[in-house]
Design an enzyme around this catalytic site. Structure first.
Site, PDB file in Angstrom:
ATOM      1  N   PHE A  69      41.236  -9.584  -4.511  1.00  0.00           N
ATOM      2  CA  PHE A  69      40.892 -10.861  -5.144  1.00  0.00           C
ATOM      3  C   PHE A  69      42.142 -11.441  -5.795  1.00  0.00           C
ATOM      4  O   PHE A  69      42.885 -10.721  -6.457  1.00  0.00           O
ATOM      5  CB  PHE A  69      39.838 -10.632  -6.248  1.00  0.00           C
ATOM      6  CG  PHE A  69      38.420 -10.607  -5.741  1.00  0.00           C
ATOM      7  CD1 PHE A  69      38.128 -10.380  -4.412  1.00  0.00           C
ATOM      8  CD2 PHE A  69      37.364 -10.832  -6.622  1.00  0.00           C
ATOM      9  CE1 PHE A  69      36.820 -10.359  -3.956  1.00  0.00           C
ATOM     10  CE2 PHE A  69      36.056 -10.815  -6.186  1.00  0.00           C
ATOM     11  CZ  PHE A  69      35.777 -10.574  -4.855  1.00  0.00           C
ATOM     12  N   ASP A  70      42.370 -12.751  -5.629  1.00  0.00           N
ATOM     13  CA  ASP A  70      43.426 -13.376  -6.421  1.00  0.00           C
ATOM     14  C   ASP A  70      42.832 -13.792  -7.770  1.00  0.00           C
ATOM     15  O   ASP A  70      41.643 -13.630  -8.016  1.00  0.00           O
ATOM     16  CB  ASP A  70      44.071 -14.548  -5.668  1.00  0.00           C
ATOM     17  CG  ASP A  70      43.087 -15.653  -5.332  1.00  0.00           C
ATOM     18  OD1 ASP A  70      42.112 -15.848  -6.101  1.00  0.00           O
ATOM     19  OD2 ASP A  70      43.275 -16.317  -4.302  1.00  0.00           O
ATOM     20  N   SER A  71      43.682 -14.356  -8.639  1.00  0.00           N
ATOM     21  CA  SER A  71      43.229 -14.613 -10.011  1.00  0.00           C
ATOM     22  C   SER A  71      42.049 -15.594 -10.030  1.00  0.00           C
ATOM     23  O   SER A  71      41.123 -15.455 -10.817  1.00  0.00           O
ATOM     24  CB  SER A  71      44.387 -15.149 -10.852  1.00  0.00           C
ATOM     25  OG  SER A  71      44.907 -16.325 -10.248  1.00  0.00           O
TER      26      SER A  71
END
Ligand SMILES: Cc1ncc(COP(=O)(O)O)c(C=O)c1O
Lengths: 395, 89
Positions: free
Chosen positions: B44-46
């Site tokens: 997951f990215d931010s």
């Protein structure tokens, strides 16, 4: 282990973007503007549909003349911060002009709109306070949340019920609650449901800040933005905005009726620790404001142009924003598709912005277009035609 | 588990709920559990983390301040944080 290791990810992503021989979308150069609507890119005349120059005032003759006069009279820069040697009479004059345009008591002018958000939000929401942000907020608002010390809570984009729920959960907790929303959202062109949000603000006793970066000069009977259009200016504690879009220059502002603004000036680091705007920018900004006030027909034309362009793209079967505003975003399903289309549009003489996730709201890429009052109907028709040709050539 | 009654929601309950929610996303690996790392194991990215936490917030009727996310690495960390927020901290 090198300090540059963390850049390898972005390096790989950039390599993927340009793999098929495409351009680097972050490195487009407008060699020179021919007019507000046409620029020379790669040696060719290119239609500009991605400049945020909503009223075309970056090329205002009145602003150009005013800037030249100011430079001759005052030189090119102030070499200092607003709280040291960087306040000249023109800075005060601009603040008074902007405050009176908005019918508010106070105005703080910043060197950019980014700094205006960074400064106001980080300074207003202190350590014991809550900052409540729309999930799709601009980077300057997220960065402000990191510069300040408040607890940060996101609510669902443009969703008054979710905002209400989150404020209700904070009932009884000490600390002020600062709600931050945008007038028109920069990526999608969505307009904030400000009437509902203002009602929630009144009910819960929160403080409301609205960033009208893309709506100033665009919406409302006199161009004051969404708060004016929705008739809720009395409920908005702080309006932030920029000169870099509808006024065509550079700089940011915050207007408010709260007298504490003069104390904020002494606490707000992005206001205090940077040089003030140069006099020619101020002169050009005031002249552009004169233009905007003198020509309300620019706003009418802009909304007609937005409607023509939006309908044109929709007619091609493209997935465009639901609301009609001068920001018209075309959502695509894959990054590859977006890159190919964006490159083809530019080959055919149309410049729009390519926005890629994670800078987009829902992990899908956008071709973000912005319409101007100075686009002719023929230019808009041509831009739609180019979309059709590019789409056809890519299947 | 009675929704809204803080004492009835244990970290295990919340952790299981989070894993279930995650598994609803076909891109998430099938072998996740409470000790899976949200960024590393789930890629997951931010923004994806923030958006996912928002879904859990709805389910649990709680708001997780963004600064708390900085300390959260695993699914269990998130569950612990939510239970603590629901108990007033
Ligand atoms: C919503 C929003 N706020 C603030 C800004 C910052 O404005 P400026 O270009 O003056 O720094 C922008 C523009 O980039 C924006 O889109």
């Amino acid at each position: 282990m090198s300090i540059f290791d963390k850049f390898r990810t972005v390096e790989q992503r950039l390599a993927l973007l340009t793999a098929g021989g495409g351009r680097n979308p972050f490195d487009v150069m407008i060699e020179r503007p021919v007019s507000s609507t046409v620029g020379i890119i790669e040696g060719r005349e290119t239609l500009l549909f991605g400049t945020n120059n909503y009223l075309g005032l970056s090329q205002s003759q009145r602003a150009i003349d005013a800037a030249i006069d100011a430079v001759r009279a005052r030189g090119v820069g102030t070499t200092g911060s607003r709280i040291a040697n960087g306040t000249q009479s023109v800075h005060r004059e601009l603040e008074q002009r902007i405050a009176s345009f908005f019918g508010q008591k106070h105005c703080m002018v910043f060197s950019t709109g980014y700094q205006a958000n960074l400064g106001m939000i980080s300074t207003l929401a202190g350590k014991d306070d809550y900052l409540i942000l729309d999930a799709d907020s601009h980077a300057s608002i997220y960065d402000a949340s990191r510069l300040g010390h408040a607890q940060v809570i996101r609510f669902k984009h443009n969703d008054p019920d979710d905002l209400h729920k989150r404020l209700r959960r904070l009932e009884g907790t000490p600390g002020a609650k600062l709600v931050v929303v945008e007038g028109i959202y920069s990526m999608t062109g969505n307009v904030a449901p400000l009437k509902e949000m203002a009602a929630i603000k009144r009910e819960t006793g929160a403080t409301l800040l609205v960033d009208e970066a893309h709506s100033f000069g665009v919406l409302g009977p006199t161009g004051r933005g969404v708060a004016e259009a929705e008739g809720v200016e009395a409920d908005v504690d702080f309006i932030v905005g920029t000169f870099s879009k509808s006024l065509g220059t550079v700089g940011g502002y915050c207007v408010s009726n709260h007298d504490e603004i003069d104390l904020v000036r002494l606490q707000c680091r992005p206001y205090m620790f940077t040089a003030s705007l140069p006099p020619e920018v101020i002169a050009a900004t005031m002249a552009a404001l004169d233009d905007m006030v003198a020509q309300p027909e620019l706003r009418t034309q802009l909304s007609q142009n937005a409607a023509q362009f939006h309908a044109g793209l929709k007619g091609l079967g493209l997935n465009v924003s639901q609301q009609v505003s001068p920001v018209v975003a075309v959502t695509l399903e894959t990054v590859e598709e977006a890159i190919a289309l964006w490159n083809r549009l530019l080959d055919l003489g149309l410049y729009v912005n390519l926005s890629l996730p994670p800078a987009t709201p829902d992990h899908r890429p956008l071709l973000r277009c912005s319409v101007m009052a100075s686009h002719t109907s023929a230019q808009i028709a041509r831009a739609v035609e180019i979309f059709a040709e590019a789409g056809a050539s890519l299947g | 588990m009675m929704k809204g009654d803080p004492m009835s929601e244990t970290i295990e309950d919340v952790s299981a709920l989070i894993v279930n929610k995650l598994l609803a996303n076909p891109k998430v690996p099938r072998d996740i559990n409470g000790s899976s790392k949200i960024v590393e194991d789930l890629a997951f990215d931010s923004l994806a983390v923030m958006n996912f936490v928002m879904e859990i917030e709805d389910e649990m009727d709680v708001s997780v301040p963004l600064d708390r996310l900085a300390d959260i690495r695993t699914v269990d960390d998130l569950a612990t944080c939510i239970v603590s927020l629901k108990n007033g901290g």
